[in-house]
Design a protein around this motif. Structure first.
Motif, PDB file in Angstrom:
ATOM      1  N   UNK A  79      39.737 -30.340  63.890  1.00 41.20           N
ATOM      2  CA  UNK A  79      39.410 -29.559  65.082  1.00 41.20           C
ATOM      3  C   UNK A  79      38.999 -30.438  66.255  1.00 41.20           C
ATOM      4  N   UNK A  80      38.273 -31.514  65.993  1.00 38.38           N
ATOM      5  CA  UNK A  80      37.871 -32.421  67.070  1.00 38.38           C
ATOM      6  C   UNK A  80      39.085 -33.103  67.696  1.00 38.38           C
ATOM      7  N   UNK A  81      40.058 -33.454  66.883  1.00 43.73           N
ATOM      8  CA  UNK A  81      41.268 -34.050  67.446  1.00 43.73           C
ATOM      9  C   UNK A  81      42.030 -33.048  68.315  1.00 43.73           C
ATOM     10  N   UNK A  82      41.995 -31.775  67.911  1.00 42.37           N
ATOM     11  CA  UNK A  82      42.636 -30.749  68.740  1.00 42.37           C
ATOM     12  C   UNK A  82      41.911 -30.596  70.068  1.00 42.37           C
ATOM     13  N   UNK A  83      40.586 -30.616  70.061  1.00 40.84           N
ATOM     14  CA  UNK A  83      39.823 -30.524  71.313  1.00 40.84           C
ATOM     15  C   UNK A  83      40.165 -31.704  72.215  1.00 40.84           C
ATOM     16  N   UNK A  84      40.197 -32.888  71.657  1.00 39.55           N
ATOM     17  CA  UNK A  84      40.509 -34.064  72.457  1.00 39.55           C
ATOM     18  C   UNK A  84      41.937 -33.996  73.006  1.00 39.55           C
ATOM     19  N   UNK A  85      42.863 -33.511  72.213  1.00 40.98           N
ATOM     20  CA  UNK A  85      44.257 -33.405  72.668  1.00 40.98           C
ATOM     21  C   UNK A  85      44.377 -32.409  73.824  1.00 40.98           C
ATOM     22  N   UNK A  86      43.688 -31.282  73.719  1.00 43.80           N
ATOM     23  CA  UNK A  86      43.768 -30.278  74.781  1.00 43.80           C
ATOM     24  C   UNK A  86      43.010 -30.733  76.022  1.00 43.80           C
ATOM     25  N   UNK A  87      41.907 -31.484  75.812  1.00 44.43           N
ATOM     26  CA  UNK A  87      41.113 -31.918  76.964  1.00 44.43           C
ATOM     27  C   UNK A  87      41.848 -32.964  77.785  1.00 44.43           C
ATOM     28  N   UNK A  88      42.603 -33.826  77.139  1.00 43.57           N
ATOM     29  CA  UNK A  88      43.306 -34.902  77.840  1.00 43.57           C
ATOM     30  C   UNK A  88      44.800 -34.625  77.993  1.00 43.57           C
ATOM     31  N   UNK A  89      45.269 -33.523  77.482  1.00 47.72           N
ATOM     32  CA  UNK A  89      46.709 -33.252  77.537  1.00 47.72           C
ATOM     33  C   UNK A  89      47.184 -32.711  78.865  1.00 47.72           C
ATOM     34  N   UNK A  90      46.277 -32.165  79.657  1.00 46.09           N
ATOM     35  CA  UNK A  90      46.676 -31.593  80.932  1.00 46.09           C
ATOM     36  C   UNK A  90      47.505 -30.343  80.802  1.00 46.09           C
ATOM     37  N   UNK A  91      47.344 -29.621  79.701  1.00 41.21           N
ATOM     38  CA  UNK A  91      48.113 -28.400  79.492  1.00 41.21           C
ATOM     39  C   UNK A  91      47.493 -27.263  80.303  1.00 41.21           C
ATOM     40  N   UNK A  92      48.329 -26.405  80.800  1.00 38.17           N
ATOM     41  CA  UNK A  92      47.848 -25.283  81.600  1.00 38.17           C
ATOM     42  C   UNK A  92      47.058 -24.312  80.721  1.00 38.17           C
ATOM     43  N   UNK A  93      45.928 -23.884  81.237  1.00 34.48           N
ATOM     44  CA  UNK A  93      45.086 -22.932  80.517  1.00 34.48           C
ATOM     45  C   UNK A  93      44.103 -23.577  79.552  1.00 34.48           C
ATOM     46  N   UNK A  94      44.067 -24.893  79.476  1.00 32.14           N
ATOM     47  CA  UNK A  94      43.158 -25.588  78.550  1.00 32.14           C
ATOM     48  C   UNK A  94      42.394 -26.695  79.284  1.00 32.14           C
ATOM     49  N   UNK A  95      41.860 -26.362  80.413  1.00 31.79           N
ATOM     50  CA  UNK A  95      41.101 -27.333  81.197  1.00 31.79           C
ATOM     51  C   UNK A  95      39.624 -27.190  80.841  1.00 31.79           C
ATOM     52  N   UNK A  96      39.012 -28.209  80.218  1.00 28.95           N
ATOM     53  CA  UNK A  96      37.598 -28.079  79.840  1.00 28.95           C
ATOM     54  C   UNK A  96      36.656 -28.037  81.039  1.00 28.95           C
ATOM     55  N   UNK A  97      37.122 -28.424  82.201  1.00 30.19           N
ATOM     56  CA  UNK A  97      36.262 -28.381  83.389  1.00 30.19           C
ATOM     57  C   UNK A  97      36.049 -26.952  83.853  1.00 30.19           C
ATOM     58  N   UNK A  98      36.918 -26.030  83.461  1.00 27.45           N
ATOM     59  CA  UNK A  98      36.787 -24.634  83.861  1.00 27.45           C
ATOM     60  C   UNK A  98      36.195 -23.830  82.693  1.00 27.45           C
ATOM     61  N   UNK A  99      35.013 -23.250  82.881  1.00 28.79           N
ATOM     62  CA  UNK A  99      34.401 -22.484  81.789  1.00 28.79           C
ATOM     63  C   UNK A  99      35.284 -21.353  81.275  1.00 28.79           C
TER      64      UNK A  99
END
Length: 220
Positions: free
Chosen positions: A118-138
């Motif tokens: 799960x942590x690897x998935x969080x890191x992938x989504x946080x740095x992947x730049x995929x739409x709808x998965x921006x950790x900066x936006x609550x």
């Protein structure tokens, strides 16, 4: 000059007296051999004063020895049964404890592995730049949490771990520079509610928890 042989023959009166003495001696010897001296105050359990042991006494001694040996064997079997019961109880408790904690250890390893996935998935989504998965936006952090929860549940299922007594809890705590992923899994107990000893309950561990720290980009 030849002497008659009848002159050297014993007289009839002397022969009869010798025969009587010999018969009396045999009778006395038989009487002495027939009498038994008591042994330890037990009638019949003794030895002959003279001569061989009577057949009746030998049979009694043999029967007594056989009875004593049989009783001794029964007592030894009883002692062995008691010792086995005591040792078997302790051994069963030790083996059960080893099995329970081996099972908990295996489940904890599965939870830790699922948390890492799960942590690897969080890191992938946080740095992947995929739409709808921006950790900066609550508002988009919920999407990351849902995707991470799916990965954790799939990893737990693939590990062969039994279904938990409650749904697996997956939580992500966000800060400006890092995220902490927490996974809580409820392991079904083997021993039920546990063992009650006085006011304390001795039970096996059922709440398994693992955490993982994810470093985020400086601008997130």
């Amino acid at each position: 000059m030849k002497l008659p042989l009848s002159r050297f023959a014993p007289s009839p009166s002397l022969a009869s007296r010798e025969g009587g003495i010999r018969a009396t001696g045999d009778t006395l010897g038989a009487g002495r051999r027939g009498r038994l001296r008591p042994f330890l105050g037990v009638p019949g359990l003794g030895h002959a004063v003279r001569g061989a042991r009577p057949a009746a006494s030998a049979e009694f001694m043999q029967d007594t020895g056989d009875t004593f040996a049989a009783g001794l064997r029964r007592r030894q079997r009883g002692v062995a049964a008691v010792e086995f019961a005591l040792i078997a109880g302790v051994m069963v408790m030790l083996l059960m404890g080893m099995f329970v904690y081996w099972r908990v250890l295996q489940a904890q390893q599965s939870v830790a592995r699922a948390t890492g996935d799960g942590a690897r998935m969080v890191q992938h989504l946080a740095f992947g730049g995929m739409a709808g998965f921006n950790p900066a936006k609550p508002a988009e952090r919920a999407n990351i949490l849902q995707a991470t929860t799916d990965v954790v549940n799939q990893s737990l299922t693939a590990s062969g771990i039994p279904p938990g007594t409650a749904p697996t809890q997956v939580q992500i705590d966000w800060t400006s520079s890092q995220a902490t992923l927490s996974v809580v899994y409820m392991l079904p107990p083997v021993l039920g509610q546990g063992l009650q000893v006085g006011s304390q309950t001795l039970g096996e561990p059922t709440r398994l928890e693992a955490r993982s720290l994810i470093r985020l980009a400086p601008g997130s």
